[in-house]
Design a protein around this motif. Structure first.
Motif, PDB file in Angstrom:
ATOM      1  N   VAL A  88    -100.401  70.716  -0.341  1.00 43.34           N
ATOM      2  CA  VAL A  88    -101.139  71.391   1.041  1.00 43.34           C
ATOM      3  C   VAL A  88    -101.058  72.924   0.946  1.00 43.34           C
ATOM      4  N   LEU A  89    -100.286  73.626   0.061  1.00 44.84           N
ATOM      5  CA  LEU A  89    -100.243  75.147  -0.020  1.00 44.84           C
ATOM      6  C   LEU A  89    -101.683  75.573  -0.718  1.00 44.84           C
ATOM      7  N   ARG A  90    -102.398  74.803  -1.469  1.00 39.91           N
ATOM      8  CA  ARG A  90    -103.657  75.084  -1.809  1.00 39.91           C
ATOM      9  C   ARG A  90    -104.677  75.400  -0.810  1.00 39.91           C
ATOM     10  N   TYR A  91    -104.390  74.630   0.308  1.00 38.76           N
ATOM     11  CA  TYR A  91    -105.101  74.591   1.518  1.00 38.76           C
ATOM     12  C   TYR A  91    -104.824  75.596   2.422  1.00 38.76           C
ATOM     13  N   ASP A  92    -103.704  76.443   2.243  1.00 46.45           N
ATOM     14  CA  ASP A  92    -103.234  77.337   3.283  1.00 46.45           C
ATOM     15  C   ASP A  92    -104.184  78.543   2.969  1.00 46.45           C
ATOM     16  N   PRO A  93    -104.558  79.116   3.898  1.00 54.17           N
ATOM     17  CA  PRO A  93    -105.641  80.254   3.948  1.00 54.17           C
ATOM     18  C   PRO A  93    -105.106  81.386   3.343  1.00 54.17           C
ATOM     19  N   LEU A  94    -103.789  81.798   3.399  1.00 54.68           N
ATOM     20  CA  LEU A  94    -103.192  83.057   2.740  1.00 54.68           C
ATOM     21  C   LEU A  94    -102.970  82.741   1.272  1.00 54.68           C
ATOM     22  N   ILE A  95    -102.597  81.495   0.954  1.00 50.30           N
ATOM     23  CA  ILE A  95    -102.629  81.202  -0.511  1.00 50.30           C
ATOM     24  C   ILE A  95    -103.735  81.072  -1.142  1.00 50.30           C
ATOM     25  N   HIS A  96    -104.844  80.660  -0.466  1.00 50.80           N
ATOM     26  CA  HIS A  96    -106.113  80.573  -0.971  1.00 50.80           C
ATOM     27  C   HIS A  96    -106.627  81.699  -1.267  1.00 50.80           C
ATOM     28  N   GLN A  97    -106.191  82.908  -0.390  1.00 51.46           N
ATOM     29  CA  GLN A  97    -106.760  84.337  -0.436  1.00 51.46           C
ATOM     30  C   GLN A  97    -106.200  84.966  -1.830  1.00 51.46           C
ATOM     31  N   ILE A  98    -104.937  84.546  -2.136  1.00 48.79           N
ATOM     32  CA  ILE A  98    -104.339  85.096  -3.264  1.00 48.79           C
ATOM     33  C   ILE A  98    -105.228  84.578  -4.415  1.00 48.79           C
ATOM     34  N   LYS A  99    -105.588  83.519  -4.549  1.00 52.72           N
ATOM     35  CA  LYS A  99    -106.496  82.997  -5.563  1.00 52.72           C
ATOM     36  C   LYS A  99    -107.726  83.538  -5.609  1.00 52.72           C
ATOM     37  N   GLU A 100    -108.361  83.665  -4.606  1.00 52.74           N
ATOM     38  CA  GLU A 100    -109.594  84.598  -4.455  1.00 52.74           C
ATOM     39  C   GLU A 100    -109.536  85.967  -5.075  1.00 52.74           C
ATOM     40  N   LEU A 101    -108.622  86.732  -4.571  1.00 49.68           N
ATOM     41  CA  LEU A 101    -108.333  88.039  -5.175  1.00 49.68           C
ATOM     42  C   LEU A 101    -108.017  88.064  -6.379  1.00 49.68           C
ATOM     43  N   LEU A 102    -107.305  87.086  -7.130  1.00 50.65           N
ATOM     44  CA  LEU A 102    -107.214  87.151  -8.456  1.00 50.65           C
ATOM     45  C   LEU A 102    -108.195  86.834  -9.371  1.00 50.65           C
ATOM     46  N   THR A 103    -109.289  85.818  -8.793  1.00 49.44           N
ATOM     47  CA  THR A 103    -110.385  85.603  -9.450  1.00 49.44           C
ATOM     48  C   THR A 103    -111.184  86.819  -9.517  1.00 49.44           C
ATOM     49  N   ALA A 104    -111.370  87.388  -8.250  1.00 52.62           N
ATOM     50  CA  ALA A 104    -112.147  88.779  -8.150  1.00 52.62           C
ATOM     51  C   ALA A 104    -111.784  89.916  -9.097  1.00 52.62           C
ATOM     52  N   GLY A 105    -110.699  89.725  -9.681  1.00 51.41           N
ATOM     53  CA  GLY A 105    -109.742  90.873 -10.349  1.00 51.41           C
ATOM     54  C   GLY A 105    -109.040  91.865  -9.862  1.00 51.41           C
ATOM     55  N   ALA A 106    -108.571  91.741  -8.674  1.00 50.02           N
ATOM     56  CA  ALA A 106    -107.952  92.625  -8.008  1.00 50.02           C
ATOM     57  C   ALA A 106    -107.087  93.408  -8.714  1.00 50.02           C
ATOM     58  N   VAL A 107    -106.294  92.480  -9.425  1.00 50.11           N
ATOM     59  CA  VAL A 107    -105.079  93.073 -10.085  1.00 50.11           C
ATOM     60  C   VAL A 107    -105.335  93.003 -11.960  1.00 50.11           C
ATOM     61  N   GLY A 108    -106.531  92.903 -12.109  1.00 49.46           N
ATOM     62  CA  GLY A 108    -107.071  92.743 -13.463  1.00 49.46           C
ATOM     63  C   GLY A 108    -106.480  91.545 -14.187  1.00 49.46           C
ATOM     64  N   ASP A 109    -106.041  91.418 -15.425  1.00 49.34           N
ATOM     65  CA  ASP A 109    -105.559  90.496 -16.340  1.00 49.34           C
ATOM     66  C   ASP A 109    -104.238  90.338 -15.616  1.00 49.34           C
TER      67      ASP A 109
END
Length: 454
Positions: free
Chosen positions: A129-150
């Motif tokens: 269920v944590l994958r469906y939590d909006p805050l956790i999902h936002q982490i994944k989206e930020l990483l995918t967008a390159g927010a912290v690089g590699d």
């Protein structure tokens, strides 16, 4: 448009929680059957269908697999060790499957479930269920967008909570590995799944783990303590007192978790809770239980490309399951305290904060996973209705990989060594290939001998 027809297999706390979706959205989901031997649990799940006028809820027995298919999907929310058989059998019947985590208690059973679903052409959603939590999902989206690089390193902490652990893993259903499963699988497969998810498809190469059962042992029992809390002379000085955790709460009008768990056959009140503490497992002294699962455990992982990760699970915390995460990248650092995300950019040296609305509608807001539970069911129903499996964030293949990581981490702990991930599978594959070559060679020799004899 007709609703997705659902059968609930296992109508305990999780089954009842997921069934609430039918009350909120009767045009999207209809509970048409319940499989559970407990009348009170059947009644609780039946409430999800009461708003659907004219719809009869079938309290079917455990012979569901022998009946003709009469629904679109099943919610399998049985105890951990009772996941595999219904999942495999019902997938073969053509039901789409929403399966409570963990998938099963052995890697072989997990694999069998996935193979059954894939071969039967049905969708599988595992309740991470944590994958469906909006805050956790936002982490994944930020990483995918390159927010912290590699992504270079991930640190993740699960603080279980001192009375939560005493309730679930000392006195409760997940206290004993033989009856349920080991703690890393029962409690923290969520967390290793998230780390695997954030790694972005990079395969875990090596894993090591250490952990132990601390404090909740007979040798730590206070002098003069009784075997049960109701009449214990030192109960007032014990933070894990069943009186404090259950009876004091119900006296204050709180009948939800964890109080609701200890009275499975009745509505919690002072009388029923007192009787449960007098005669049931939840009234036992925490130093006199048959618990054997870890109270604290660490897991270290090395992924492809040099990414490392460190996970910690600990029972003795103030906060309950409010995960803490820090992800270090080549261009910045991301941290999440369970309430908001903070991203620090190395170039600008500025920090950006991200807050996400996580409220869940109706009774879903009362649960510990709230919006995660709601979004999980919402995504599953949408996928089933549309036939679009991409709407599922916790599908079969990736979930199987993260589960196997959990099993390999526990193997590391038990064998006190670093485990090369997938080594047993690769060796098994090599053994099968060698056996096949030997068999082929033997057949060729036999055929040559027959030719000479002719």
């Amino acid at each position: 448009m007709s609703p997705v027809r659902v059968i609930v297999v296992g109508a305990g706390q999780r089954g009842q929680t997921y069934s609430r979706f039918a009350t909120l959205h009767p045009k999207r989901m209809q509970v048409v059957g319940v499989v559970d031997p407990r009348a009170i649990c059947q009644k609780g799940t039946s409430a999800a269908a009461q708003s659907q006028r004219g719809k009869r809820l079938s309290r079917i027995g455990c012979d569901l697999v022998d009946r003709d298919k009469f629904a679109d999907a099943v919610f399998i929310c049985t105890p951990d060790r009772l996941h595999k058989e219904p999942a495999v059998a019902l997938a073969k019947k053509g039901y789409h499957i929403l399966l409570e985590k963990p998938m099963a208690v052995t890697p072989e059973d997990c694999t069998e479930i996935v193979e059954a679903c894939v071969q039967s052409g049905v969708m599988l959603t595992v309740c991470h269920v944590l994958r469906y939590d909006p805050l956790i999902h936002q982490i994944k989206e930020l990483l995918t967008a390159g927010a912290v690089g590699d992504v270079i390193h991930i640190q993740h902490l699960e603080p279980v909570g001192f009375y939560h652990f005493a309730h679930s893993f000392v006195r409760g259903n997940w206290r004993n590995e033989v009856e349920s499963s080991f703690a890393l699988l029962a409690k923290s497969c969520h967390d290793l799944d998230l780390i695997h998810h954030w790694a972005g498809g990079r395969r875990c190469l090596k894993v090591s783990s250490f952990g132990a059962l601390s404090h909740f042992r007979k040798e730590h029992k206070p002098a003069g303590a009784a075997d049960r809390c109701l009449h214990c002379p030192v109960e007032r000085d014990c933070a894990y007192s069943a009186r404090k955790i259950y009876l004091d709460r119900v006296k204050q009008g709180h009948i939800g978790w964890p109080v609701s768990v200890i009275c499975p056959s009745s509505v919690p009140d002072i009388e029923s809770v007192t009787e449960a503490l007098r005669s049931g497992p939840y009234g036992r002294c925490v130093y006199e239980c048959d618990n054997d699962v870890c109270t604290n455990q660490v897991v270290n992982m090395e992924f492809e490309g040099g990414l490392t990760a460190a996970f910690s699970m600990v029972a003795f915390t103030e906060e309950i399951c409010n995960r803490k995460t820090t992800i270090y990248g080549s261009k910045g650092e991301l941290s999440c305290d369970g309430r908001e995300i903070r991203v620090f950019d190395f170039l600008s040296q500025n920090a950006t904060r991200h807050k996400v609305e996580s409220l869940a509608p109706g009774a879903f807001g009362e649960g510990g996973h709230s919006s995660g539970d709601y979004n999980l069911v919402d995504s599953f129903l949408s996928a089933v209705k549309s036939g679009d499996a991409s709407l599922i964030r916790s599908g079969p293949e990736e979930t199987l990989r993260s589960h196997k990581l959990v099993f390999e981490a526990e193997r590391s702990r038990l064998e006190s060594r670093v485990v090369n991930c997938g080594s047993e599978e690769r060796q098994s594959g090599r053994d099968r290939a060698a056996a096949s070559r030997d068999s082929t060679a033997e057949i060729e020799l036999q055929q040559a001998e027959i030719g000479r004899q002719r």
